[in-house]
Design a protein around this motif. Structure first.
Motif, PDB file in Angstrom:
ATOM      1  N   ASN A 197       0.838  -1.193   0.000  1.00 49.83           N
ATOM      2  CA  ASN A 197       0.000   0.000   0.000  1.00 49.83           C
ATOM      3  C   ASN A 197       0.876   1.248   0.000  1.00 49.83           C
ATOM      4  OD1 ASN A 197      -1.131   2.276   1.882  1.00 49.83           O
ATOM      5  ND2 ASN A 197      -2.936   1.196   1.105  1.00 49.83           N
ATOM      6  N   ARG A 198       0.412   2.312  -0.676  1.00 51.90           N
ATOM      7  CA  ARG A 198       1.118   3.604  -0.552  1.00 51.90           C
ATOM      8  C   ARG A 198       0.120   4.630  -0.058  1.00 51.90           C
ATOM      9  NH1 ARG A 198       2.725   7.884  -4.353  1.00 51.90           N
ATOM     10  NH2 ARG A 198       4.490   8.988  -3.407  1.00 51.90           N
ATOM     11  N   ASP A 199       0.495   5.325   1.024  1.00 51.97           N
ATOM     12  CA  ASP A 199      -0.458   6.256   1.632  1.00 51.97           C
ATOM     13  C   ASP A 199      -0.246   7.677   1.101  1.00 51.97           C
ATOM     14  OD1 ASP A 199       1.608   7.468   3.046  1.00 51.97           O
ATOM     15  OD2 ASP A 199       1.120   6.512   4.948  1.00 51.97           O
ATOM     16  N   PHE A 200      -1.046   8.591   1.593  1.00 53.33           N
ATOM     17  CA  PHE A 200      -1.015   9.960   1.075  1.00 53.33           C
ATOM     18  C   PHE A 200       0.335  10.636   1.295  1.00 53.33           C
ATOM     19  CE2 PHE A 200      -1.722  14.547   1.536  1.00 53.33           C
ATOM     20  CZ  PHE A 200      -2.154  14.803   0.237  1.00 53.33           C
ATOM     21  N   ARG A 201       0.976  10.293   2.408  1.00 53.58           N
ATOM     22  CA  ARG A 201       2.284  10.907   2.692  1.00 53.58           C
ATOM     23  C   ARG A 201       3.435  10.206   1.977  1.00 53.58           C
ATOM     24  NH1 ARG A 201       1.951  12.665   9.043  1.00 53.58           N
ATOM     25  NH2 ARG A 201      -0.146  13.548   8.916  1.00 53.58           N
ATOM     26  N   GLY A 202       3.104   9.209   1.184  1.00 47.23           N
ATOM     27  CA  GLY A 202       4.114   8.576   0.331  1.00 47.23           C
ATOM     28  C   GLY A 202       4.771   7.340   0.918  1.00 47.23           C
ATOM     29  N   ALA A 203       4.304   6.888   2.070  1.00 45.63           N
ATOM     30  CA  ALA A 203       4.926   5.688   2.649  1.00 45.63           C
ATOM     31  C   ALA A 203       4.388   4.439   1.959  1.00 45.63           C
ATOM     32  CB  ALA A 203       4.639   5.618   4.143  1.00 45.63           C
ATOM     33  N   THR A 204       5.305   3.592   1.515  1.00 49.07           N
ATOM     34  CA  THR A 204       4.897   2.311   0.923  1.00 49.07           C
ATOM     35  C   THR A 204       5.165   1.216   1.948  1.00 49.07           C
ATOM     36  OG1 THR A 204       5.454   3.100  -1.280  1.00 49.07           O
ATOM     37  CG2 THR A 204       5.254   0.725  -1.012  1.00 49.07           C
ATOM     38  N   ARG A 205       4.103   0.488   2.271  1.00 57.22           N
ATOM     39  CA  ARG A 205       4.207  -0.579   3.281  1.00 57.22           C
ATOM     40  C   ARG A 205       3.678  -1.870   2.709  1.00 57.22           C
ATOM     41  NH1 ARG A 205       1.506   3.290   5.708  1.00 57.22           N
ATOM     42  NH2 ARG A 205       2.574   4.462   7.332  1.00 57.22           N
ATOM     43  N   ALA A 206       4.243  -2.971   3.176  1.00 57.49           N
ATOM     44  CA  ALA A 206       3.756  -4.279   2.713  1.00 57.49           C
ATOM     45  C   ALA A 206       3.502  -5.191   3.899  1.00 57.49           C
ATOM     46  CB  ALA A 206       4.797  -4.910   1.791  1.00 57.49           C
ATOM     47  N   HIS A 207       2.527  -6.055   3.727  1.00 56.53           N
ATOM     48  CA  HIS A 207       2.306  -7.140   4.688  1.00 56.53           C
ATOM     49  C   HIS A 207       2.386  -8.454   3.938  1.00 56.53           C
ATOM     50  CE1 HIS A 207       0.100  -3.962   7.032  1.00 56.53           C
ATOM     51  NE2 HIS A 207       0.861  -4.512   7.965  1.00 56.53           N
ATOM     52  N   LEU A 208       3.058  -9.409   4.521  1.00 50.79           N
ATOM     53  CA  LEU A 208       3.109 -10.749   3.930  1.00 50.79           C
ATOM     54  C   LEU A 208       2.753 -11.759   5.016  1.00 50.79           C
ATOM     55  CD1 LEU A 208       6.004  -9.170   2.924  1.00 50.79           C
ATOM     56  CD2 LEU A 208       5.942 -11.096   1.372  1.00 50.79           C
ATOM     57  N   GLY A 209       1.919 -12.723   4.657  1.00 48.99           N
ATOM     58  CA  GLY A 209       1.591 -13.734   5.652  1.00 48.99           C
ATOM     59  C   GLY A 209       0.558 -14.714   5.159  1.00 48.99           C
ATOM     60  N   MET A 210       0.114 -15.568   6.073  1.00 50.13           N
ATOM     61  CA  MET A 210      -0.988 -16.473   5.755  1.00 50.13           C
ATOM     62  C   MET A 210      -2.201 -15.607   5.456  1.00 50.13           C
ATOM     63  SD  MET A 210      -0.519 -19.479   8.608  1.00 50.13           S
ATOM     64  CE  MET A 210      -0.419 -18.401  10.048  1.00 50.13           C
ATOM     65  N   ASN A 211      -2.985 -16.005   4.475  1.00 51.01           N
ATOM     66  CA  ASN A 211      -4.104 -15.164   4.039  1.00 51.01           C
ATOM     67  C   ASN A 211      -5.121 -14.976   5.163  1.00 51.01           C
ATOM     68  OD1 ASN A 211      -5.967 -13.763   2.515  1.00 51.01           O
ATOM     69  ND2 ASN A 211      -5.778 -15.125   0.751  1.00 51.01           N
ATOM     70  N   SER A 212      -5.528 -13.721   5.374  1.00 49.44           N
ATOM     71  CA  SER A 212      -6.549 -13.434   6.397  1.00 49.44           C
ATOM     72  C   SER A 212      -7.936 -13.816   5.914  1.00 49.44           C
ATOM     73  CB  SER A 212      -6.566 -11.947   6.741  1.00 49.44           C
ATOM     74  OG  SER A 212      -5.289 -11.538   7.077  1.00 49.44           O
ATOM     75  N   PHE A 213      -8.058 -14.149   4.635  1.00 51.60           N
ATOM     76  CA  PHE A 213      -9.359 -14.577   4.115  1.00 51.60           C
ATOM     77  C   PHE A 213      -9.737 -15.920   4.739  1.00 51.60           C
ATOM     78  CE2 PHE A 213     -11.513 -17.404   1.178  1.00 51.60           C
ATOM     79  CZ  PHE A 213     -12.705 -16.724   1.001  1.00 51.60           C
ATOM     80  N   ASP A 214     -10.916 -16.018   5.305  1.00 50.55           N
ATOM     81  CA  ASP A 214     -11.414 -17.252   5.917  1.00 50.55           C
ATOM     82  C   ASP A 214     -10.390 -17.800   6.925  1.00 50.55           C
ATOM     83  OD1 ASP A 214     -13.564 -19.021   6.126  1.00 50.55           O
ATOM     84  OD2 ASP A 214     -12.546 -20.528   4.907  1.00 50.55           O
ATOM     85  N   PHE A 215      -9.840 -16.885   7.691  1.00 50.97           N
ATOM     86  CA  PHE A 215      -8.711 -17.246   8.561  1.00 50.97           C
ATOM     87  C   PHE A 215      -9.077 -17.140  10.037  1.00 50.97           C
ATOM     88  CE2 PHE A 215      -4.977 -15.890  11.061  1.00 50.97           C
ATOM     89  CZ  PHE A 215      -4.070 -16.875  10.732  1.00 50.97           C
ATOM     90  N   GLU A 216      -8.538 -18.029  10.784  1.00 46.43           N
ATOM     91  CA  GLU A 216      -8.647 -17.990  12.234  1.00 46.43           C
ATOM     92  C   GLU A 216      -7.437 -18.740  12.772  1.00 46.43           C
ATOM     93  OE1 GLU A 216     -12.982 -18.271  14.325  1.00 46.43           O
ATOM     94  OE2 GLU A 216     -12.005 -20.137  13.756  1.00 46.43           O
ATOM     95  N   PHE A 217      -6.889 -18.260  13.826  1.00 43.45           N
ATOM     96  CA  PHE A 217      -5.798 -19.014  14.448  1.00 43.45           C
ATOM     97  C   PHE A 217      -5.947 -18.907  15.966  1.00 43.45           C
ATOM     98  CE2 PHE A 217      -1.813 -20.505  15.815  1.00 43.45           C
ATOM     99  CZ  PHE A 217      -1.355 -21.330  14.798  1.00 43.45           C
ATOM    100  N   ALA A 218      -6.218 -20.040  16.614  1.00 47.95           N
ATOM    101  CA  ALA A 218      -6.474 -20.020  18.061  1.00 47.95           C
ATOM    102  C   ALA A 218      -5.215 -20.434  18.812  1.00 47.95           C
ATOM    103  CB  ALA A 218      -7.609 -20.977  18.377  1.00 47.95           C
ATOM    104  N   LEU A 219      -4.955 -19.699  19.864  1.00 50.96           N
ATOM    105  CA  LEU A 219      -3.787 -19.997  20.694  1.00 50.96           C
ATOM    106  C   LEU A 219      -4.287 -20.228  22.118  1.00 50.96           C
ATOM    107  CD1 LEU A 219      -0.783 -19.945  19.834  1.00 50.96           C
ATOM    108  CD2 LEU A 219      -0.661 -17.621  20.720  1.00 50.96           C
ATOM    109  N   SER A 220      -4.127 -21.440  22.613  1.00 46.80           N
ATOM    110  CA  SER A 220      -4.590 -21.736  23.974  1.00 46.80           C
ATOM    111  C   SER A 220      -3.590 -21.186  24.990  1.00 46.80           C
ATOM    112  CB  SER A 220      -4.701 -23.246  24.186  1.00 46.80           C
ATOM    113  OG  SER A 220      -5.557 -23.782  23.240  1.00 46.80           O
ATOM    114  N   GLY A 221      -4.038 -21.168  26.234  1.00 46.01           N
ATOM    115  CA  GLY A 221      -3.182 -20.674  27.312  1.00 46.01           C
ATOM    116  C   GLY A 221      -1.836 -21.393  27.310  1.00 46.01           C
ATOM    117  N   GLY A 222      -0.764 -20.638  27.401  1.00 49.58           N
ATOM    118  CA  GLY A 222       0.582 -21.224  27.458  1.00 49.58           C
ATOM    119  C   GLY A 222       1.170 -21.545  26.096  1.00 49.58           C
ATOM    120  N   GLU A 223       0.362 -21.465  25.029  1.00 53.52           N
ATOM    121  CA  GLU A 223       0.880 -21.838  23.704  1.00 53.52           C
ATOM    122  C   GLU A 223       1.632 -20.697  23.041  1.00 53.52           C
ATOM    123  OE1 GLU A 223      -1.971 -25.285  21.777  1.00 53.52           O
ATOM    124  OE2 GLU A 223      -2.298 -23.202  21.224  1.00 53.52           O
ATOM    125  N   CYS A 224       2.506 -21.088  22.141  1.00 55.00           N
ATOM    126  CA  CYS A 224       3.358 -20.142  21.442  1.00 55.00           C
ATOM    127  C   CYS A 224       3.349 -20.541  19.967  1.00 55.00           C
ATOM    128  CB  CYS A 224       4.745 -20.357  22.053  1.00 55.00           C
ATOM    129  SG  CYS A 224       5.977 -19.249  21.523  1.00 55.00           S
TER     130      CYS A 224
END
Ligand code: DGJ
Length: 696
Positions: free
Chosen positions: A234-261
């Motif tokens: 993405n590039r914002d109005f002030r000219g900063a270009t930022r990227a995100h890379l990762g597992m797709n947030s589409f139809d995504f859920e990731f549960a972390l139980s107590g103590g998990e990492c």
């Protein structure tokens, strides 16, 4: 090289071979990317010098943060979003501390109220400008935390000017078509929702302003993940270009139980001068650090694959006859593709029944394997482990083993369904079948295919059903890793209807990939060029086949010229080849064996571009810069086209190199070949040359 911490200024400098990646912490504990690029004096780095405004809570949106949580007045895209036990969906982080080693940095954050700890991990590697980043989330309490978005990395590009952002678009048979967009504002979004990295886009971005093969800053980031992915820039109005890379947030859920990492998949990012240096660093890095260790430094064998010759019609007699010809052509490995198991006579049945078809192989597999071994070749076998045909014993016995929704019909793409790989019993079945076959037979190679996307993705066994996207890919990795551990002498090839799973995640578990079902040499020039931009050359399986989609009647020598640029393989119907044609194959295979160390382990340079120059030329050079091999290919070059100068790259300026070209012997210094070059007049219907050059 190393990590420098300036405690007074709260600045962390990650020094790679040629670059600095600099992070500053403001008085509120927020991170800011201060610099990424050429090295400067470490003490000069501070937050204000970059004119970076330190954000208060209400201009959070503009910060060039290293990892932005959803919350407060942050309205742009975030890197992480979670729900806590009381339905609060915001994360407010404070800086907890850091850990730094010679080649690593961990920035540790904790939520102000909820038991969540987030660590940003950075790893550096001697001799490289590549930084490995990933994020660790830790639930330090007892109640479950459920993430809706969990990116591996957020990346801010330096400066305020717009960047060209590169990715690929494609489909089956047309993988890795380059796209290059000047991102002036808004977002570019590349993703896959099919349960694999897919044919459509690549899990990476490349960004540049003014760059070519040799000069100009090229920024890149590759996600090491083979499932649903997302790359957003993405590039914002002030000219900063930022990227995100990762597992797709589409139809995504990731549960972390107590103590998990949990550690997210990693991102390999870097900045180099020119595209060529990017490709070469990634090529070397893949071999040195990523590819499975047991074969990373081994030259990959010249293989024969039966698919295009016999499709599903495999049997002992015909495969043995093919093997005789493959051996004569110089192949070292014979891979029997689809069709050897269950009731597999076409693509309507059999997937899941990984038992040898007794009609086709009345004396079992060993008869064929012995024939192949007696010819001096190893034997390999095709599987599509994640799939099941409804018409199979496995499905009749376990209809609940495929992903499905009870009240929805399931799409049977290619007459098959996807197994619910999140079920331990499914994983065990797959592991046991492959393990048994590997244990009972002398099999040295597995081609692991995956020919359809996951749809109707019901996995009623899971508490958090949307986690199937993560668990599916993890199960694939785990099974391959278990098999590799038990059978360390077996090589693995990843395939997904051609190049549907060619990513850096797969490269951690498989030794190579099948790049595309399109084996037409001219299309391959483009496919291979874009594959080579970001992935190790030796992982690129390339077959010489009989394909004639466009009635081009491409000569054999031209096909070899293109396929020898990767891991050479044969895939034509050799039974129909004349003795002279087999002899010709042998000639090229023998040559390939002589140059393969340079091709598979050397640096490589894209010298002339098919689209721009009408000639494709790539050059491979060994590490010592003493041996190189130049490939040139052109088709139907216009009579109007003047001869073109080809300038080498990579050579040692002061060394004298010798080579023969069209029967004439030449000797020049590396400096001359790089700066003056040689002249190529490629006027012929199929012009191709392979030129070996050696230092005297
Ligand atoms: C798709 C692959 O890309 C081909 O090489 C071949 O293995 C077929 N599947 C077999 O069904």
């Amino acid at each position: 090289m190393g990590v420098y911490v300036n405690k007074k200024e709260n600045v962390f400098t990650l020094e790679t071979k040629n670059t600095h990646y600099v992070i500053g912490l403001d008085n509120l504990g927020n991170t800011h990317n201060i610099h990424w690029g050429k090295k400067c004096r470490v003490d000069d780095y501070c937050l204000m010098q970059n004119n970076e405004k330190i954000p208060s809570d209400n201009n959070f949106d503009h910060a060039r943060s290293e990892y932005t949580p959803f919350g407060k007045t942050m309205f742009r895209q975030c890197a992480i979003k979670a729900s806590f036990f009381d339905k609060c969906r915001e994360i407010n982080l404070h800086f907890k501390g850091y850990e730094s080693g010679n080649n690593s940095l961990k920035l540790i954050y904790a939520d102000d109220y909820y038991p969540l700890e987030i660590t940003l991990n950075y790893e550096l590697f001697d001799g490289f400008d590549i930084i490995k980043r990933y994020t660790t989330v830790k639930n330090t309490g007892n109640d479950e935390i459920v993430f809706e978005r969990l990116m591996s990395a957020e990346i801010s590009l330096p400066g305020t000017y717009p960047y060209h952002i590169m990715n690929t678009r494609g489909e089956w048979g047309a993988e890795f078509s380059p796209i290059d967009t000047l991102l002036e504002g808004g977002s570019l979004h590349f993703e896959c929702r099919q349960g694999r990295s897919g044919h459509n886009h690549s899990p990476y971005f490349i960004a540049y302003k003014n760059a070519d093969e040799k000069i100009g800053e090229v920024f890149f980031a590759n996600l090491m993940w083979s499932g649903n992915f997302e790359v957003e820039v993405n590039r914002d109005f002030r000219g900063a270009t930022r990227a995100h890379l990762g597992m797709n947030s589409f139809d995504f859920e990731f549960a972390l139980s107590g103590g998990e990492c949990f550690n997210t998949p990693a991102v390999l990012c870097g900045v180099t001068q020119g595209f060529s240096e990017m490709s070469n660093q990634l090529n070397r890095f893949g071999i040195k650090y990523v590819l499975p260790r047991n074969f990373a430094n081994t030259p990959l064998p010249v293989l024969y694959n039966s698919w295009e010759a016999t499709e599903f019609n495999v049997n002992t007699k015909d495969q043995s006859a093919l093997a005789v010809k493959a051996a004569k052509a110089g192949c070292e490995l014979f891979v029997m593709d689809d069709g050897w198991f269950g009731e597999r006579y076409d693509d309507h049945a059999g997937l899941g029944d990984w038992f040898v078809n007794e009609q086709k192989f009345p004396n079992g597999l060993d008869e064929l394997i012995k024939n192949v071994n007696d010819l001096g070749m190893d034997f390999g076998l095709w599987f599509e482990p994640e799939m099941v045909n409804p018409n199979s014993d496995l499905f009749r016995k376990h209809p609940d083993w495929a992903y499905h929704y009870e009240h929805r019909p399931a799409n049977e793409i290619r007459w098959q369904l996807v197994l619910n790989m999140t079920k331990p019993e499914v994983q065990e079945y797959i592991f046991n079948r492959i393990d048994t076959l590997l244990s009972e037979h002398n099999i040295k190679y597995i081609k692991w295919d995956m020919n359809r996307a996951i749809s109707e993705s019901g996995a009623e066994n899971l508490k958090h059903e949307k986690m199937l996207w993560y668990y599916h890919t993890k199960a694939v990795y785990d099974i391959v890793d278990r098999l590799r551990k038990k059978h360390p002498g077996v090589q693995f090839e990843s395939c997904s209807s051609g190049g549907g799973r060619c990513d850096w995640g797969v490269l951690e578990h498989y030794d190579m990939v099948w790049t595309s079902d399109n084996t037409d040499s001219i299309d391959r020039i483009k496919i291979q060029k874009n594959y080579s931009l970001t992935r190790p050359i030796k992982t690129m399986r390339a077959w010489v086949t009989d394909v004639n989609w466009y009635n081009r009647n491409t000569p054999l020598e031209f096909k070899f010229n293109i396929a020898m640029r990767g891991s050479l393989s044969l895939g034509g119907n050799l039974s129909k080849y004349t003795d002279e044609e087999i002899e010709e194959c042998r000639k090229w295979v023998d040559l390939y064996k002589e140059i393969r160390n340079t091709v598979q382990f050397g640096d490589f340079y894209r010298l002339l571009d098919w689209e721009k120059d009408e000639i494709s030329s790539v050059f491979y050079l060994n590490e010592e810069k003493t041996e190189g091999v130049l490939f040139i290919a052109a088709v139907n070059t216009s009579c109007m086209k003047p001869a073109i100068e080809l300038k080498f790259d990579g050579l040692d300026d002061s060394k004298v190199y010798e080579y023969d070209f069209d029967g004439i012997h030449f000797e020049y210094t590396g400096g001359f070949l790089k700066n003056v070059g040689i002249t190529i007049d490629a006027k012929k219907q199929y012009y191709n040359r392979i030129i070996r050059i050696k230092a005297k």
